[in-house]
Design a protein around this motif. Sequence first.
Motif, PDB file in Angstrom:
ATOM      1  N   ALA A  12      73.680  15.747 -25.131  1.00  0.00           N
ATOM      2  CA  ALA A  12      74.628  14.651 -24.878  1.00  0.00           C
ATOM      3  C   ALA A  12      74.022  13.301 -25.249  1.00  0.00           C
ATOM      4  O   ALA A  12      74.693  12.461 -25.861  1.00  0.00           O
ATOM      5  CB  ALA A  12      75.067  14.659 -23.423  1.00  0.00           C
ATOM      6  N   ALA A  13      72.772  13.086 -24.892  1.00  0.00           N
ATOM      7  CA  ALA A  13      72.116  11.810 -25.202  1.00  0.00           C
ATOM      8  C   ALA A  13      72.014  11.606 -26.708  1.00  0.00           C
ATOM      9  O   ALA A  13      72.298  10.512 -27.222  1.00  0.00           O
ATOM     10  CB  ALA A  13      70.731  11.753 -24.559  1.00  0.00           C
ATOM     11  N   VAL A  14      71.636  12.651 -27.421  1.00  0.00           N
ATOM     12  CA  VAL A  14      71.504  12.544 -28.879  1.00  0.00           C
ATOM     13  C   VAL A  14      72.865  12.320 -29.525  1.00  0.00           C
ATOM     14  O   VAL A  14      73.024  11.449 -30.377  1.00  0.00           O
ATOM     15  CB  VAL A  14      70.803  13.797 -29.454  1.00  0.00           C
ATOM     16  CG1 VAL A  14      70.855  13.814 -30.974  1.00  0.00           C
ATOM     17  CG2 VAL A  14      69.356  13.856 -28.965  1.00  0.00           C
ATOM     18  N   ARG A  15      73.866  13.084 -29.108  1.00  0.00           N
ATOM     19  CA  ARG A  15      75.209  12.949 -29.687  1.00  0.00           C
ATOM     20  C   ARG A  15      75.825  11.591 -29.364  1.00  0.00           C
ATOM     21  O   ARG A  15      76.631  11.075 -30.133  1.00  0.00           O
ATOM     22  CB  ARG A  15      76.118  14.072 -29.206  1.00  0.00           C
ATOM     23  CG  ARG A  15      75.751  15.423 -29.825  1.00  0.00           C
ATOM     24  CD  ARG A  15      76.638  16.542 -29.324  1.00  0.00           C
ATOM     25  NE  ARG A  15      78.021  16.398 -29.716  1.00  0.00           N
ATOM     26  CZ  ARG A  15      78.545  16.827 -30.853  1.00  0.00           C
ATOM     27  NH1 ARG A  15      77.778  17.421 -31.740  1.00  0.00           N
ATOM     28  NH2 ARG A  15      79.819  16.674 -31.112  1.00  0.00           N
ATOM     29  N   ALA A  50      63.976  20.121 -31.456  1.00  0.00           N
ATOM     30  CA  ALA A  50      64.586  19.890 -32.771  1.00  0.00           C
ATOM     31  C   ALA A  50      65.510  18.675 -32.737  1.00  0.00           C
ATOM     32  O   ALA A  50      65.603  17.941 -33.717  1.00  0.00           O
ATOM     33  CB  ALA A  50      65.368  21.128 -33.210  1.00  0.00           C
ATOM     34  N   LEU A  51      66.147  18.465 -31.605  1.00  0.00           N
ATOM     35  CA  LEU A  51      67.057  17.330 -31.477  1.00  0.00           C
ATOM     36  C   LEU A  51      66.323  16.003 -31.327  1.00  0.00           C
ATOM     37  O   LEU A  51      66.889  14.944 -31.603  1.00  0.00           O
ATOM     38  CB  LEU A  51      67.974  17.527 -30.265  1.00  0.00           C
ATOM     39  CG  LEU A  51      69.054  18.597 -30.409  1.00  0.00           C
ATOM     40  CD1 LEU A  51      69.670  18.912 -29.062  1.00  0.00           C
ATOM     41  CD2 LEU A  51      70.109  18.147 -31.407  1.00  0.00           C
ATOM     42  N   THR A  52      65.074  16.051 -30.891  1.00  0.00           N
ATOM     43  CA  THR A  52      64.368  14.807 -30.556  1.00  0.00           C
ATOM     44  C   THR A  52      63.219  14.450 -31.496  1.00  0.00           C
ATOM     45  O   THR A  52      62.686  13.350 -31.387  1.00  0.00           O
ATOM     46  CB  THR A  52      63.820  14.880 -29.108  1.00  0.00           C
ATOM     47  OG1 THR A  52      62.937  15.991 -28.997  1.00  0.00           O
ATOM     48  CG2 THR A  52      64.951  14.998 -28.105  1.00  0.00           C
ATOM     49  N   VAL A  53      62.837  15.352 -32.391  1.00  0.00           N
ATOM     50  CA  VAL A  53      61.728  15.038 -33.312  1.00  0.00           C
ATOM     51  C   VAL A  53      62.266  14.360 -34.566  1.00  0.00           C
ATOM     52  O   VAL A  53      63.455  14.436 -34.857  1.00  0.00           O
ATOM     53  CB  VAL A  53      60.930  16.307 -33.710  1.00  0.00           C
ATOM     54  CG1 VAL A  53      60.281  16.947 -32.505  1.00  0.00           C
ATOM     55  CG2 VAL A  53      61.783  17.279 -34.482  1.00  0.00           C
ATOM     56  N   PRO A  54      61.376  13.725 -35.342  1.00  0.00           N
ATOM     57  CA  PRO A  54      61.811  13.144 -36.615  1.00  0.00           C
ATOM     58  C   PRO A  54      62.424  14.221 -37.523  1.00  0.00           C
ATOM     59  O   PRO A  54      62.000  15.381 -37.505  1.00  0.00           O
ATOM     60  CB  PRO A  54      60.522  12.585 -37.217  1.00  0.00           C
ATOM     61  CG  PRO A  54      59.602  12.397 -36.051  1.00  0.00           C
ATOM     62  CD  PRO A  54      59.968  13.458 -35.056  1.00  0.00           C
ATOM     63  N   THR A  55      63.373  13.824 -38.315  1.00  0.00           N
ATOM     64  CA  THR A  55      64.164  14.735 -39.136  1.00  0.00           C
ATOM     65  C   THR A  55      63.360  15.771 -39.919  1.00  0.00           C
ATOM     66  O   THR A  55      63.718  16.939 -39.886  1.00  0.00           O
ATOM     67  CB  THR A  55      65.069  13.923 -40.087  1.00  0.00           C
ATOM     68  OG1 THR A  55      65.938  13.139 -39.280  1.00  0.00           O
ATOM     69  CG2 THR A  55      65.888  14.810 -40.987  1.00  0.00           C
ATOM     70  N   PRO A  56      62.293  15.411 -40.615  1.00  0.00           N
ATOM     71  CA  PRO A  56      61.605  16.431 -41.413  1.00  0.00           C
ATOM     72  C   PRO A  56      61.053  17.599 -40.581  1.00  0.00           C
ATOM     73  O   PRO A  56      60.922  18.701 -41.079  1.00  0.00           O
ATOM     74  CB  PRO A  56      60.467  15.686 -42.098  1.00  0.00           C
ATOM     75  CG  PRO A  56      60.799  14.243 -41.986  1.00  0.00           C
ATOM     76  CD  PRO A  56      61.676  14.096 -40.794  1.00  0.00           C
ATOM     77  N   ARG A  57      60.762  17.374 -39.310  1.00  0.00           N
ATOM     78  CA  ARG A  57      60.163  18.415 -38.477  1.00  0.00           C
ATOM     79  C   ARG A  57      61.196  19.216 -37.682  1.00  0.00           C
ATOM     80  O   ARG A  57      60.849  20.214 -37.067  1.00  0.00           O
ATOM     81  CB  ARG A  57      59.148  17.787 -37.534  1.00  0.00           C
ATOM     82  CG  ARG A  57      57.960  17.210 -38.312  1.00  0.00           C
ATOM     83  CD  ARG A  57      56.820  16.717 -37.458  1.00  0.00           C
ATOM     84  NE  ARG A  57      56.598  17.456 -36.246  1.00  0.00           N
ATOM     85  CZ  ARG A  57      56.479  16.892 -35.041  1.00  0.00           C
ATOM     86  NH1 ARG A  57      56.554  15.581 -34.905  1.00  0.00           N
ATOM     87  NH2 ARG A  57      56.256  17.622 -33.977  1.00  0.00           N
ATOM     88  N   TRP A  87      72.905  20.041 -38.261  1.00  0.00           N
ATOM     89  CA  TRP A  87      71.753  19.334 -38.835  1.00  0.00           C
ATOM     90  C   TRP A  87      71.681  19.598 -40.344  1.00  0.00           C
ATOM     91  O   TRP A  87      71.482  18.659 -41.137  1.00  0.00           O
ATOM     92  CB  TRP A  87      70.473  19.784 -38.134  1.00  0.00           C
ATOM     93  CG  TRP A  87      69.249  19.092 -38.644  1.00  0.00           C
ATOM     94  CD1 TRP A  87      68.757  17.878 -38.252  1.00  0.00           C
ATOM     95  CD2 TRP A  87      68.358  19.574 -39.663  1.00  0.00           C
ATOM     96  NE1 TRP A  87      67.622  17.581 -38.968  1.00  0.00           N
ATOM     97  CE2 TRP A  87      67.358  18.594 -39.835  1.00  0.00           C
ATOM     98  CE3 TRP A  87      68.316  20.729 -40.437  1.00  0.00           C
ATOM     99  CZ2 TRP A  87      66.324  18.750 -40.750  1.00  0.00           C
ATOM    100  CZ3 TRP A  87      67.282  20.880 -41.359  1.00  0.00           C
ATOM    101  CH2 TRP A  87      66.298  19.888 -41.510  1.00  0.00           C
ATOM    102  N   LEU A  88      71.841  20.856 -40.745  1.00  0.00           N
ATOM    103  CA  LEU A  88      71.791  21.194 -42.171  1.00  0.00           C
ATOM    104  C   LEU A  88      72.886  20.461 -42.952  1.00  0.00           C
ATOM    105  O   LEU A  88      72.648  19.963 -44.049  1.00  0.00           O
ATOM    106  CB  LEU A  88      71.941  22.709 -42.363  1.00  0.00           C
ATOM    107  CG  LEU A  88      70.739  23.550 -41.974  1.00  0.00           C
ATOM    108  CD1 LEU A  88      71.131  25.029 -41.863  1.00  0.00           C
ATOM    109  CD2 LEU A  88      69.594  23.366 -42.957  1.00  0.00           C
TER     110      LEU A  88
END
Length: 171
Positions: A12-15, A50-57, A87-88
């Motif tokens: 929810a926080a990420v979205r 996966a939701l909280t790390v930088p995109t490449p990781r 994400w993809l």
Amino acid sequence: MARHLLCDLVEAAVRAGHPERAEAPAKAVAVCADALGQAAVSAQSRRCRALTVPTPRAEEHYLAALDLHPAGDSFERARTELLYGEWLRRQRRKLDARDRLRAALERFDRVGAQPWVRRARTELRAAGEHHDPALAADSPLARLSPQEREVVRLAATGATNREIATQLLLS
């Protein structure tokens, strides 16, 4: 009981556009996963990561989460497939996204999670696929090529063979 809601809080926080608010609950899920040593909780922890790390990781965490989900964990695995597919798609990898989103849709449908089915269908459309229940694998229409399906559709509207051939540029 709060442990079960932490993953929802992270998502929810990420979205909502506040990823900084996802850090603390994601760490709490990781602590629970370490303490419990259960594959299902570890999979949820990796999904939150996966939701909280930088995109490449992020991808490595989604893949690890999918490897960790137990066989009977259909709903949680479907959530991971959905988030990974989203994400993809945002990474402009639409073909890869469709595979994940289709898998999520099938699992959500199997467990009767209709709001999640709708979300997965919406994502599939955004990835360029229009899910048609009539084209399910066991449907006779699924055995037809796209052009053959178009002929059937036109014939069902009452078009003659000549009209169908003209419209589809067939001899």
